[in-house]
Design a protein around this motif. Structure first.
Motif, PDB file in Angstrom:
ATOM      1  N   UNK A 130      -7.078  -3.666   3.946  1.00 24.93           N
ATOM      2  CA  UNK A 130      -6.285  -3.284   2.778  1.00 24.93           C
ATOM      3  C   UNK A 130      -5.458  -4.446   2.206  1.00 24.93           C
ATOM      4  N   UNK A 131      -4.935  -5.294   3.091  1.00 21.41           N
ATOM      5  CA  UNK A 131      -4.127  -6.427   2.612  1.00 21.41           C
ATOM      6  C   UNK A 131      -5.015  -7.425   1.868  1.00 21.41           C
ATOM      7  N   UNK A 132      -6.217  -7.636   2.360  1.00 17.98           N
ATOM      8  CA  UNK A 132      -7.158  -8.528   1.663  1.00 17.98           C
ATOM      9  C   UNK A 132      -7.498  -7.958   0.281  1.00 17.98           C
ATOM     10  N   UNK A 133      -7.632  -6.641   0.193  1.00 23.94           N
ATOM     11  CA  UNK A 133      -7.889  -5.985  -1.105  1.00 23.94           C
ATOM     12  C   UNK A 133      -6.722  -6.238  -2.049  1.00 23.94           C
ATOM     13  N   UNK A 134      -5.497  -6.110  -1.533  1.00 25.67           N
ATOM     14  CA  UNK A 134      -4.297  -6.335  -2.360  1.00 25.67           C
ATOM     15  C   UNK A 134      -4.260  -7.781  -2.849  1.00 25.67           C
ATOM     16  N   UNK A 189       5.800   0.667  -2.620  1.00 27.52           N
ATOM     17  CA  UNK A 189       5.682   0.305  -1.206  1.00 27.52           C
ATOM     18  C   UNK A 189       4.490   0.992  -0.551  1.00 27.52           C
ATOM     19  N   UNK A 190       3.891   0.272   0.397  1.00 33.28           N
ATOM     20  CA  UNK A 190       2.757   0.839   1.129  1.00 33.28           C
ATOM     21  C   UNK A 190       1.446   0.352   0.534  1.00 33.28           C
ATOM     22  N   UNK A 191       0.464   0.203   1.405  1.00 31.18           N
ATOM     23  CA  UNK A 191      -0.794  -0.437   0.991  1.00 31.18           C
ATOM     24  C   UNK A 191      -1.544   0.335  -0.088  1.00 31.18           C
ATOM     25  N   UNK A 229      14.008  -5.581   1.389  1.00 29.34           N
ATOM     26  CA  UNK A 229      13.565  -5.143   0.062  1.00 29.34           C
ATOM     27  C   UNK A 229      13.211  -3.661   0.024  1.00 29.34           C
ATOM     28  N   UNK A 230      12.836  -3.127   1.181  1.00 30.81           N
ATOM     29  CA  UNK A 230      12.304  -1.763   1.243  1.00 30.81           C
ATOM     30  C   UNK A 230      13.358  -0.698   0.966  1.00 30.81           C
ATOM     31  N   UNK A 231      12.963   0.265   0.154  1.00 25.54           N
ATOM     32  CA  UNK A 231      13.845   1.408  -0.113  1.00 25.54           C
ATOM     33  C   UNK A 231      13.445   2.616   0.724  1.00 25.54           C
ATOM     34  N   UNK A 273       7.067   0.290   4.272  1.00 20.49           N
ATOM     35  CA  UNK A 273       6.366  -0.650   3.383  1.00 20.49           C
ATOM     36  C   UNK A 273       4.994  -1.063   3.887  1.00 20.49           C
ATOM     37  N   UNK A 274       4.688  -0.869   5.176  1.00 21.33           N
ATOM     38  CA  UNK A 274       3.387  -1.248   5.766  1.00 21.33           C
ATOM     39  C   UNK A 274       3.017  -2.706   5.492  1.00 21.33           C
ATOM     40  N   UNK A 275       4.042  -3.558   5.355  1.00 18.95           N
ATOM     41  CA  UNK A 275       3.757  -4.987   5.163  1.00 18.95           C
ATOM     42  C   UNK A 275       3.515  -5.397   3.724  1.00 18.95           C
TER      43      UNK A 275
END
Length: 246
Positions: free
Chosen positions: A37-41, A9-11, A63-65, A69-71
């Motif tokens: 960062x999301x575009x990189x992912x 989780x997290x970018x 889903x997050x534990x 999660x930052x999306x």
């Protein structure tokens, strides 16, 4: 071996996981998120042939534990994937002609797990799955395989058609399952062979079917029109076993 998937989780954590080569099956991304960062992912996911799912915040929260999660949440595979060479090495070690099972976009983890179990019991030297539009080695798959994942290598490839072409150069023949094919008992399924099984709804895709040397049909006597993918695999795999034993 523990049957668990790992959520990342997290970018930054997800970017690092991709760059370190960790096998990632799927990445969930907050729908509409377009920052750097999301575009990189997204780029990394595309580069690694990883399935992307765009979901709302509520789904990510479920889903997050960690709650942080930052999306972005990635699901890492429960098991390591094999290379094609591992499958050939498996056949060589047993002194047998290669027998591989190739799956064209199987999306149900219970089907994949059951197929891996059948592959192991029928003496197949490995299973080949595509990177896109198909389930990977999740915890459910591991559980349903009933331990077979410890013994039967599963390779993940970018393009199934191209992989069939490569394997043909190494002397393999290919048979796919389709209702309009020749009765499986009338085909010669001996030697170095790849059995291609299509997904639950559409069967084997046209491009993959065109690459196959033979099309096998399973005789059906009932009132419904098709077998579940894992059962069809079992029926055809054991016809291959029967012919190899003669």
């Amino acid at each position: 071996m523990a049957y668990q998937e790992f959520t990342i989780e997290g970018r930054n954590a997800v970017i690092e996981a991709f760059r370190s080569g960790k096998p990632i099956d799927k990445v969930y991304i907050l729908d509409g998120c377009q920052d750097g960062p999301v575009m990189t992912i997204k780029r990394e996911a595309k580069k690694h042939g990883c399935m992307m799912k765009f979901v709302d915040k509520e789904r990510l929260d479920q889903l997050s534990e960690t709650g942080k999660h930052q999306g972005v949440i990635a699901i890492a595979a429960a098991y390591e994937y094999a290379e094609l060479e591992d499958l050939f090495a498996n056949a060589e070690k047993k002194g047998e002609s290669p027998f591989f099972i190739l799956l064209d976009n199987i999306e149900d983890p219970h089907n994949l797990g059951a197929i891996i179990r059948t592959a192991n019991l029928a003496g197949a030297h490995g299973v080949i799955i595509p990177k896109n539009r198909a389930v990977g080695l999740t915890a459910t798959v591991a559980r349903t395989s009933a331990g077979a994942l410890n013994y039967t290598p599963v390779a993940k490839v970018t393009n199934l058609g191209r992989t069939i072409d490569e394997l043909k150069k190494r002397g393999m023949w290919f048979v796919c399952a389709d209702m309009d094919g020749t009765r499986m008992y009338d085909l010669n399924l001996k030697g170095s062979i790849g059995l291609v099984i299509g997904n639950e709804g559409e069967g084997v895709s046209r491009l993959v079917k065109e690459k196959c040397d033979m099309i096998a049909s399973i005789p059906m006597k009932g009132d419904i029109d098709s077998l579940n993918a894992s059962v069809a695999t079992g029926v055809l795999a054991y016809e291959i076993v029967r012919q190899r034993m003669r």
